[in-house]
Design an enzyme around this catalytic site. Structure first.
Site, PDB file in Angstrom:
ATOM      1  CG  HIS A  79      -0.555  11.293   3.838  1.00 36.01           C
ATOM      2  ND1 HIS A  79      -1.467  11.153   2.821  1.00 36.01           N
ATOM      3  CD2 HIS A  79       0.651  10.959   3.280  1.00 36.01           C
ATOM      4  CE1 HIS A  79      -0.855  10.764   1.721  1.00 36.01           C
ATOM      5  NE2 HIS A  79       0.426  10.633   1.976  1.00 36.01           N
ATOM      6  CG  HIS A  94       1.193   5.654   0.813  1.00 36.02           C
ATOM      7  ND1 HIS A  94       0.111   6.089   1.542  1.00 36.02           N
ATOM      8  CD2 HIS A  94       1.778   6.767   0.322  1.00 36.02           C
ATOM      9  CE1 HIS A  94       0.054   7.412   1.494  1.00 36.02           C
ATOM     10  NE2 HIS A  94       1.044   7.844   0.767  1.00 36.02           N
ATOM     11  CG  HIS A 129       6.021  14.388  -1.298  1.00 35.31           C
ATOM     12  ND1 HIS A 129       4.728  14.753  -1.611  1.00 35.31           N
ATOM     13  CD2 HIS A 129       5.915  13.129  -0.782  1.00 35.31           C
ATOM     14  CE1 HIS A 129       3.892  13.771  -1.288  1.00 35.31           C
ATOM     15  NE2 HIS A 129       4.586  12.759  -0.794  1.00 35.31           N
ATOM     16  CD  GLU A 145       0.890  11.590  -1.342  1.00 32.84           C
ATOM     17  OE1 GLU A 145       1.247  10.415  -1.175  1.00 32.84           O
ATOM     18  OE2 GLU A 145       1.143  12.505  -0.525  1.00 32.84           O
TER      19      GLU A 145
END
Ligand code: DHB
Ligand code: FE
Length: 279
Positions: free
Chosen positions: A12, A59, A193, A240
């Site tokens: 995303h 977030h 990441h 995530e």
């Protein structure tokens, strides 16, 4: 009865929204990533789901560090996207399904998941970017959406097993809803990441591919990882992966991989795309 017909895992990354806004999907940097989506568009056009349940992490747009529910669910008629500062237009609101949302909330609390129920919920790139990827040109107006938010920003975070179990509980709730609805489940985020600190830029391709392999038919083999393990192996934001595990938990039938794509890097991330059917 409502049925879950399949699931889609997707990154995303906010830069994807910028690439869509600038119409640069066919440039050399972006093409290998966007080429992963036409098979999903074809499947959605063929299968015509009515509802998308979207597991994502907020977030900081709706839940900042001062108030951070572990699990939150939308129970609103619509959800509005706000400007996150990426220099692009916000997407049109997504439409909710209050009836199904409340049914899921009731069943979850009955099943001992103490969720935060949101009758107002702003949506960030964790939800909006995948909507734009799955329904190009923001052509998702016919879809009802149920946002499910899992804390992935502030420790303590729920374990992979807990997220899978949440998905399982939601899957069972959907299957006990008496309206005839076709439901697709989205898990957004990841894969590996890390956006900041000394290890910024960390990507672990081998781990990402292993997770995509296992998620199809051996997802339980991913459930013993701790949050610390995920941070070490896949980076601070690699947690995530939990959204993909919640997505997979919702599938209780015979699961088949229909399509996948994996491309590195997109921005700072190993970008995974996956389509699963549930029969
Ligand atoms: C990036 C990835 C994310 O998952 C996110 O939420 C923000 C940024 C990135 O790779 O740039
Ligand atoms: Fe993210």
């Amino acid at each position: 009865m409502a049925e879950i017909i399949g699931a889609i895992g997707s990154s995303h990354i906010p830069a994807i929204g910028v690439a869509i806004a600038r119409k640069i999907q066919q440039t050399p940097y972006w093409k290998p990533f966007f080429d992963g989506f036409p098979p999903i568009h074809d499947w959605l056009a063929r299968e015509k789901p009515d509802v998308a349940i979207v597991f994502y992490n907020d977030h900081g747009l709706e839940f900042f560090l001062d108030k951070k529910p572990t699990f939150a669910i939308g129970a609103a008629a619509e959800y509005i996207s706000y400007d996150e500062g990426w220099g692009i237009d916000t997407i049109p609101p997504v439409i909710g399904d209050e009836g199904l949302s409340w049914h899921i909330c009731n069943e979850l609390v009955e099943d001992e998941f103490d969720i935060t129920i949101c009758q107002e919920l702003g949506i960030d790139h964790g939800l909006t970017v995948p909507m734009q990827l799955m329904w190009p040109g923001n052509s998702y107006g016919h879809m009802k959406v149920i946002p499910v938010v899992i804390n992935c920003e502030e420790h303590p975070m729920p374990s992979p097993k807990r997220c899978f179990d949440l998905g399982r509980s939601i899957g069972k709730a959907v299957e006990s809803y008496e309206k005839e609805l076709k439901v697709v489940v989205l898990g957004t985020g990841g894969l590996s990441h890390q956006l900041d600190g000394q290890r910024a830029g960390l990507i672990n391709k081998e781990f990402d591919i292993m997770c995509m392999d296992k998620i199809v038919n051996q997802p339980e083999e991913l459930l013993d990882f701790s949050i610390r393990d995920l941070v070490e192996i896949a980076g601070a934001q690699g947690v995530e992966l939990n959204m993909w595990l919640a997505m997979r938990g919702a599938l209780t039938g015979q699961v088949t991989e229909l399509h996948r794509n994996y491309h590195i890097p997109i921005s700072n991330t190993g970008a995974g795309t996956m389509l699963l059917s549930n029969k």
